[in-house]
Write a protein that holds these residues in place. Structure first.
Motif, short mmCIF file in Angstrom:
data_model
loop_
_atom_site.label_atom_id
_atom_site.label_comp_id
_atom_site.label_asym_id
_atom_site.label_seq_id
_atom_site.Cartn_x
_atom_site.Cartn_y
_atom_site.Cartn_z
N THR A 1 6.92 1.24 14.77
CA THR A 1 5.76 0.93 15.60
C THR A 1 4.53 0.56 14.76
OG1 THR A 1 5.25 3.29 15.70
CG2 THR A 1 6.50 2.33 17.54
N ASP A 2 4.41 1.15 13.57
CA ASP A 2 3.28 0.80 12.70
C ASP A 2 3.41 -0.64 12.22
OD1 ASP A 2 2.26 3.43 12.86
OD2 ASP A 2 3.68 4.06 11.31
N TRP A 3 4.61 -1.04 11.86
CA TRP A 3 4.82 -2.43 11.41
C TRP A 3 4.59 -3.40 12.57
CZ3 TRP A 3 4.44 -3.55 6.62
CH2 TRP A 3 4.83 -2.63 5.65
N GLN A 4 5.00 -3.02 13.78
CA GLN A 4 4.73 -3.87 14.93
C GLN A 4 3.24 -4.00 15.19
OE1 GLN A 4 7.10 -1.96 17.96
NE2 GLN A 4 8.85 -3.29 17.57
N ARG A 5 2.50 -2.92 14.96
CA ARG A 5 1.04 -2.97 15.12
C ARG A 5 0.44 -3.97 14.13
NH1 ARG A 5 -3.36 0.40 16.99
NH2 ARG A 5 -1.75 0.93 18.47
N SER B 1 0.82 -1.20 0.00
CA SER B 1 0.00 0.00 0.00
C SER B 1 0.86 1.26 0.00
CB SER B 1 -0.92 0.01 1.21
OG SER B 1 -0.18 0.16 2.39
N ASP B 2 0.28 2.36 -0.48
CA ASP B 2 0.99 3.64 -0.52
C ASP B 2 1.32 4.15 0.88
OD1 ASP B 2 0.97 3.75 -3.27
OD2 ASP B 2 -0.86 4.94 -3.37
N GLN B 3 0.39 3.95 1.81
CA GLN B 3 0.63 4.46 3.15
C GLN B 3 1.75 3.72 3.86
OE1 GLN B 3 -2.24 3.25 1.99
NE2 GLN B 3 -3.52 2.36 3.56
N ALA B 4 2.08 2.51 3.42
CA ALA B 4 3.16 1.75 4.05
C ALA B 4 4.51 2.42 3.86
CB ALA B 4 3.19 0.33 3.50
N GLU B 5 4.62 3.28 2.85
CA GLU B 5 5.87 4.00 2.63
C GLU B 5 6.20 4.92 3.81
OE1 GLU B 5 5.64 6.09 -1.05
OE2 GLU B 5 5.10 4.29 -2.17
#
Length: 143
Positions: A65-69, A56-60
């Motif tokens: 912490t977002d990846w851990q979530r 996804s675009d927002q993954a950039e």
């Protein structure tokens, strides 16, 4: 008499400028966080869910912490696919909302990075030929 209200101040400062600095992906995220932990233990549906987020675009703009979530959310997504229920879906939706899953979520988070890149600088060096220069018009005695 043309227009509404008083003329704008010449030194007016816009105070509601949107700060998009939180979208800059300047943090180096370890590759291990971008891979689904124990991927073989998950169903194809959960793997597709993960791959969708990774691409996804927002993954950039995701930080560690977002990846851990997302890693913590994967078992819940797997449980939902095995036995769907509204409680699990509500929890998934709430967490995904915080990461910008839907158009509405991205609007609320002001995630419009692609649009910002297309805009270029706030003030162009020169005006197109078919646009009036209001500063020049005012200096010549216009409104």
């Amino acid at each position: 008499m043309a227009g509404r209200g008083p003329a704008p101040k010449e030194n007016a400062v816009r105070r509601n400028v949107v700060d998009l600095s939180h979208l800059e992906g300047d943090e180096d995220v370890p590759d291990r966080l971008k891979k689904l932990f124990k991927r073989d233990g998950y169903s194809v549906a959960t793997q597709r869910w993960w791959d969708t987020w990774v691409e996804s675009d927002q993954a950039e703009s995701f930080k560690t912490t977002d990846w851990q979530r997302l890693q913590m959310l994967a078992p819940l997504v797997e449980a939902y696919y095995r036995r769907p229920g509204h409680n699990a879906l509500a929890e998934i939706r709430q967490n995904e909302s915080l990461l910008g899953a839907t158009v509405t979520d991205r609007m609320r988070l002001r995630m419009n990075r692609k649009d910002q890149d297309k805009q270029g600088p706030e003030r162009p060096d020169s005006l197109p030929e078919n646009v009036a220069d209001f500063e020049l018009y005012r200096s010549l005695g216009g409104a």
